[in-house]
Design an enzyme around this catalytic site. Structure first.
Site, short mmCIF file in Angstrom:
data_model
loop_
_atom_site.label_atom_id
_atom_site.label_comp_id
_atom_site.label_asym_id
_atom_site.label_seq_id
_atom_site.Cartn_x
_atom_site.Cartn_y
_atom_site.Cartn_z
N SER A 22 0.83 -1.21 0.00
CA SER A 22 0.00 0.00 0.00
C SER A 22 0.86 1.25 0.00
O SER A 22 0.59 2.21 -0.74
CB SER A 22 -0.93 0.00 1.22
OG SER A 22 -1.84 -1.07 1.18
N ARG A 45 1.25 7.75 5.70
CA ARG A 45 0.39 6.93 6.55
C ARG A 45 -0.99 7.58 6.72
O ARG A 45 -2.00 6.88 6.87
CB ARG A 45 1.04 6.69 7.90
CG ARG A 45 0.35 5.60 8.71
CD ARG A 45 1.12 5.25 9.96
NE ARG A 45 2.30 4.46 9.71
CZ ARG A 45 2.32 3.12 9.70
NH1 ARG A 45 1.21 2.44 9.91
NH2 ARG A 45 3.45 2.48 9.48
N HIS A 48 -2.81 6.64 3.70
CA HIS A 48 -3.14 5.22 3.83
C HIS A 48 -4.37 5.02 4.71
O HIS A 48 -5.15 4.08 4.49
CB HIS A 48 -1.93 4.48 4.42
CG HIS A 48 -2.12 3.02 4.63
ND1 HIS A 48 -2.36 2.47 5.87
CD2 HIS A 48 -2.11 1.98 3.76
CE1 HIS A 48 -2.47 1.17 5.76
NE2 HIS A 48 -2.34 0.83 4.49
#
Length: 226
Positions: A22, A45, A48
């Site tokens: 990812s 992040r 994400h």
């Protein structure tokens, strides 16, 4: 000594592979960006966490923010003070425990509710005031993802009452005072901060940012041979 993170990674190889794949997709699709090598893992992040690439650009950092957060974690025992329980619930207890960190939130405390009713303020305001009275803000990482009034009050406590958290992760979401509260935080010079411009934000993003800092802290710890 291994340089691979063990505490702040997913617990299975399958989980690690999915997360790493990812991140690779995000890196490829994001393309060029203005963030430093220390800042980008935090932004990545956050992307994400909700698949929103607008955080590549909306996320802002005080120049000392990442290093201040890492130093607080590496010293050990830094409290995390949150505006809502959702942040405390979302943070990984094993990852926090590795650095001796604990979470605190006061928004549902009976005395906080009573003061908010008596003074006609929000619970979030009184929760920040209680954290300050208890000394919890000193050296803390303060995460605000829900309540703009908590961030506004925190800025006041920093400027007028001498509160000195190690880092403010200020990302309240909403339509009333959310953008304005983050603009206020962005004017702070006394304390480092990480924020998101505009209305977007949320507790999930605060959790993502803190988890990214924990991962960076573990990598620093391993590099130093601790």
């Amino acid at each position: 000594m291994s340089t691979v993170n063990t505490v702040t990674e997913q617990l299975t190889r399958a989980g690690q592979a999915i997360e790493h794949d990812s991140f690779a997709i995000i890196d490829a699709e994001a393309g060029p960006h203005r963030y430093t090598p220390a800042q980008w893992p935090i932004v990545r992040r956050m992307i994400h966490a909700n698949a929103d690439f607008e955080f590549n650009g909306l996320t802002d950092f005080h120049p000392d923010a990442v290093e201040a957060g890492l130093q607080a974690m590496l010293r050990g025992g830094a409290p995390v003070v949150a505006d809502v329980e959702m942040i405390c619930s979302g943070l990984s207890r094993p990852r926090l425990a590795h650095f001796g960190m604990t979470t605190h939130q006061f928004i549902s405390d009976a005395d906080v509710i009573a003061r908010a009713q008596a003074e006609d303020t929000t619970r979030a305001v009184q929760a920040m005031r209680k954290a300050h009275r208890l000394g919890r803000l000193e050296g803390a990482i303060v995460g605000i993802g829900n309540a703009p009034t908590a961030l506004i009050e925190l800025v006041r406590l920093i400027r007028e009452a001498g509160a000195r958290p190690a880092l403010v992760v200020g990302m309240p979401v909403g339509f009333v005072s959310a953008a304005e509260s983050k603009d206020l935080m962005a004017g702070l010079t006394e304390v480092p901060w990480i924020g998101i411009r505009g209305r977007k934000g949320g507790s999930t993003l605060v959790v993502a940012a803190v988890h990214a800092l924990l991962s960076l802290a573990e990598a620093r710890q391993k590099a130093l041979g601790a």
